[in-house]
Design a protein around this motif. Structure first.
Motif, PDB file in Angstrom:
ATOM      1  N   LEU A  81      29.191 -13.783  48.543  1.00 41.70           N
ATOM      2  CA  LEU A  81      28.070 -13.712  47.610  1.00 41.70           C
ATOM      3  C   LEU A  81      28.557 -12.998  46.347  1.00 41.70           C
ATOM      4  O   LEU A  81      29.206 -11.944  46.446  1.00 41.70           O
ATOM      5  CB  LEU A  81      26.930 -12.927  48.270  1.00 41.70           C
ATOM      6  N   VAL A  82      28.245 -13.586  45.182  1.00 43.65           N
ATOM      7  CA  VAL A  82      28.669 -12.973  43.913  1.00 43.65           C
ATOM      8  C   VAL A  82      27.495 -12.954  42.937  1.00 43.65           C
ATOM      9  O   VAL A  82      26.539 -13.719  43.090  1.00 43.65           O
ATOM     10  CB  VAL A  82      29.860 -13.737  43.261  1.00 43.65           C
ATOM     11  N   LYS A  83      27.609 -12.092  41.933  1.00 41.63           N
ATOM     12  CA  LYS A  83      26.604 -12.095  40.864  1.00 41.63           C
ATOM     13  C   LYS A  83      26.861 -13.314  39.980  1.00 41.63           C
ATOM     14  O   LYS A  83      28.019 -13.606  39.647  1.00 41.63           O
ATOM     15  CB  LYS A  83      26.759 -10.837  40.001  1.00 41.63           C
ATOM     16  N   SER A  84      25.804 -13.994  39.605  1.00 38.66           N
ATOM     17  CA  SER A  84      25.956 -15.150  38.726  1.00 38.66           C
ATOM     18  C   SER A  84      26.331 -14.674  37.318  1.00 38.66           C
ATOM     19  O   SER A  84      25.666 -13.801  36.755  1.00 38.66           O
ATOM     20  CB  SER A  84      24.630 -15.915  38.684  1.00 38.66           C
ATOM     21  N   LEU A  85      27.397 -15.242  36.769  1.00 39.56           N
ATOM     22  CA  LEU A  85      27.859 -14.842  35.433  1.00 39.56           C
ATOM     23  C   LEU A  85      27.847 -16.034  34.491  1.00 39.56           C
ATOM     24  O   LEU A  85      27.968 -17.179  34.922  1.00 39.56           O
ATOM     25  CB  LEU A  85      29.292 -14.301  35.502  1.00 39.56           C
ATOM     26  N   ASP A  86      27.770 -15.728  33.214  1.00 41.45           N
ATOM     27  CA  ASP A  86      27.979 -16.734  32.177  1.00 41.45           C
ATOM     28  C   ASP A  86      29.454 -16.585  31.779  1.00 41.45           C
ATOM     29  O   ASP A  86      29.815 -15.699  31.004  1.00 41.45           O
ATOM     30  CB  ASP A  86      27.030 -16.413  31.005  1.00 41.45           C
ATOM     31  N   MET A  87      30.299 -17.450  32.380  1.00 41.99           N
ATOM     32  CA  MET A  87      31.751 -17.265  32.242  1.00 41.99           C
ATOM     33  C   MET A  87      32.237 -17.554  30.816  1.00 41.99           C
ATOM     34  O   MET A  87      31.790 -18.521  30.183  1.00 41.99           O
ATOM     35  CB  MET A  87      32.493 -18.210  33.207  1.00 41.99           C
ATOM     36  N   LEU A  88      33.147 -16.743  30.336  1.00 38.88           N
ATOM     37  CA  LEU A  88      33.794 -17.061  29.058  1.00 38.88           C
ATOM     38  C   LEU A  88      34.833 -18.147  29.367  1.00 38.88           C
ATOM     39  O   LEU A  88      35.469 -18.103  30.418  1.00 38.88           O
ATOM     40  CB  LEU A  88      34.476 -15.827  28.466  1.00 38.88           C
ATOM     41  N   PRO A  89      35.021 -19.130  28.465  1.00 42.37           N
ATOM     42  CA  PRO A  89      35.902 -20.258  28.794  1.00 42.37           C
ATOM     43  C   PRO A  89      37.390 -19.952  28.592  1.00 42.37           C
ATOM     44  O   PRO A  89      38.150 -20.809  28.138  1.00 42.37           O
ATOM     45  CB  PRO A  89      35.420 -21.341  27.824  1.00 42.37           C
ATOM     46  N   VAL A  90      37.768 -18.727  28.876  1.00 40.72           N
ATOM     47  CA  VAL A  90      39.164 -18.336  28.668  1.00 40.72           C
ATOM     48  C   VAL A  90      39.732 -17.686  29.931  1.00 40.72           C
ATOM     49  O   VAL A  90      38.997 -17.119  30.728  1.00 40.72           O
ATOM     50  CB  VAL A  90      39.344 -17.357  27.477  1.00 40.72           C
ATOM     51  N   VAL A 179      43.062 -13.703  35.395  1.00 43.34           N
ATOM     52  CA  VAL A 179      41.700 -13.265  35.737  1.00 43.34           C
ATOM     53  C   VAL A 179      40.713 -13.863  34.728  1.00 43.34           C
ATOM     54  O   VAL A 179      41.099 -14.260  33.625  1.00 43.34           O
ATOM     55  CB  VAL A 179      41.551 -11.716  35.775  1.00 43.34           C
ATOM     56  N   GLU A 180      39.454 -13.919  35.148  1.00 48.01           N
ATOM     57  CA  GLU A 180      38.408 -14.452  34.279  1.00 48.01           C
ATOM     58  C   GLU A 180      37.232 -13.482  34.256  1.00 48.01           C
ATOM     59  O   GLU A 180      36.981 -12.788  35.246  1.00 48.01           O
ATOM     60  CB  GLU A 180      37.901 -15.808  34.808  1.00 48.01           C
ATOM     61  N   TYR A 181      36.524 -13.487  33.133  1.00 46.30           N
ATOM     62  CA  TYR A 181      35.363 -12.592  32.975  1.00 46.30           C
ATOM     63  C   TYR A 181      34.123 -13.390  32.600  1.00 46.30           C
ATOM     64  O   TYR A 181      34.217 -14.496  32.059  1.00 46.30           O
ATOM     65  CB  TYR A 181      35.639 -11.560  31.869  1.00 46.30           C
ATOM     66  N   GLY A 182      32.975 -12.776  32.869  1.00 47.21           N
ATOM     67  CA  GLY A 182      31.717 -13.426  32.508  1.00 47.21           C
ATOM     68  C   GLY A 182      30.677 -12.412  32.071  1.00 47.21           C
ATOM     69  O   GLY A 182      30.780 -11.221  32.374  1.00 47.21           O
ATOM     70  N   ARG A 183      29.691 -12.936  31.349  1.00 49.80           N
ATOM     71  CA  ARG A 183      28.609 -12.068  30.834  1.00 49.80           C
ATOM     72  C   ARG A 183      27.539 -11.880  31.898  1.00 49.80           C
ATOM     73  O   ARG A 183      27.188 -12.834  32.607  1.00 49.80           O
ATOM     74  CB  ARG A 183      27.966 -12.712  29.613  1.00 49.80           C
ATOM     75  N   HIS A 184      27.032 -10.654  31.939  1.00 46.57           N
ATOM     76  CA  HIS A 184      25.990 -10.273  32.892  1.00 46.57           C
ATOM     77  C   HIS A 184      25.141  -9.211  32.208  1.00 46.57           C
ATOM     78  O   HIS A 184      25.603  -8.600  31.229  1.00 46.57           O
ATOM     79  CB  HIS A 184      26.667  -9.712  34.158  1.00 46.57           C
ATOM     80  N   SER A 185      23.939  -8.966  32.714  1.00 50.51           N
ATOM     81  CA  SER A 185      23.099  -7.937  32.077  1.00 50.51           C
ATOM     82  C   SER A 185      23.808  -6.571  32.094  1.00 50.51           C
ATOM     83  O   SER A 185      23.527  -5.710  31.262  1.00 50.51           O
ATOM     84  CB  SER A 185      21.751  -7.855  32.783  1.00 50.51           C
TER      85      SER A 185
END
Ligand code: ATP
Ligand code: TYD
Length: 237
Positions: A81-90, A179-185
């Motif tokens: 289970l993971v937090k839903s993120l708005d992934m950056l496309p990089v 690694v990849e990052y995404g936006r979250h609150s």
């Protein structure tokens, strides 16, 4: 009880499902393995399970050491289970030793050890072969902000220090990884996975590759090598 709902995406190695928990996704690690931007594929029995376990261990280690990640918990042998993120496309790549595409691109010798680890951005785009990009591309095309670029670098170098020491203590060399990052609150947080599918790991004594290069180069014993790394890191399987 978390209910698996709609299939949101099916990537090359993982599938993502929405769940009954708002803002939380189920990440399913499949046995599918791919290289060369999806041109070479094979299902390797047991890889999904080992990668799920491996990723959980690394994410928990990073979280214990101050890195905010999307990982919440393992829900089955091959699902988390993971937090839903708005992934950056990089994709953020760090290299401690020169090998792979860096050597092909710059004609430099394999094996050069960097005093200062090298950070590179790649655009997530299989059709274009994930091209190398720089900070200015990210700003110009509005794939991310300057603040996000700075954050990705800061976090990725911190992760590098933590993981290099973890792997070194286990008799392993962390050569490079993505690694990849995404936006979250909560801000920009570490997403996706950290497994031998997305990094290069060499045995400190023998120099043997214990990662997806075994698949890329048809060396065999791919899943077995991931298990060796897990065992050395003390991951219970
Ligand atoms: P690549 O192997 O190049 O990352 P892919 O899309 O085929 O590409 P998979 O690992 O199969 O990769 O799929 C996982 C997908 O889920 C990736 O696109 C990744 O960016 C995305 N993702 C990872 N973590 C999250 C998250 N927490 N929320 C939303 N999407 C995520
Ligand atoms: P790199 O040397 O650029 O690519 P190649 O595998 O084609 O030689 O890869 C550097 C590291 O980052 C390597 O451990 C694999 C990982 N990586 C991924 O897992 N996915 C990616 O899309 C990219 C660009 C790198």
């Amino acid at each position: 009880m978390i209910e698996k709902k709609e299939l949101l995406s099916e990537g090359k190695a993982k599938s993502l499902y929405s769940t009954s928990n708002n803002g939380e996704l189920l990440m399913v690690y499949r046995d599918d393995t791919s290289a060369f931007d999806g041109k070479k594929t094979e299902a390797l029995k047991g890889k999904g399970e080992i990668n799920n376990r491996f990723n959980a261990f690394i994410m928990e280690y990073l979280s214990d050491n101050g890195i905010n990640t999307h990982f919440l918990k393992e829900t089955s042998n091959n699902e988390s289970l993971v937090k839903s993120l708005d992934m950056l496309p990089v994709e953020c790549v760090v290299r401690n030793i020169a090998t792979g595409s860096l050597c092909r691109r710059l004609g430099v010798e394999q094996g050069l050890k960097f005093e200062n680890p090298l950070f590179e951005f790649f655009l997530k785009n299989d059709e274009l072969g994930d091209p190398l990009i720089n900070d200015n591309h990210i700003i110009a095309f509005e794939w991310g902000t300057q603040e996000e670029i700075d954050k990705m670098k800061e976090l990725t170098f911190k992760i590098n220090e933590l993981l290099c020491s973890l792997f070194d203590d286990a008799g392993l060399i962390l050569v490079d990884y993505k690694v990849e990052y995404g936006r979250h609150s909560e801000g920009l947080i570490l997403g996706d996975e950290f497994t031998p599918d997305g990094c290069r790991i060499w045995d400190k004594e023998t120099g043997e590759s214990l990662d997806k290069d075994r698949f890329r180069k048809d060396l065999g014993d791919v899943v077995e090598s991931y298990q060796i790394v897990a065992h050395k890191l003390g991951i219970s399987i």
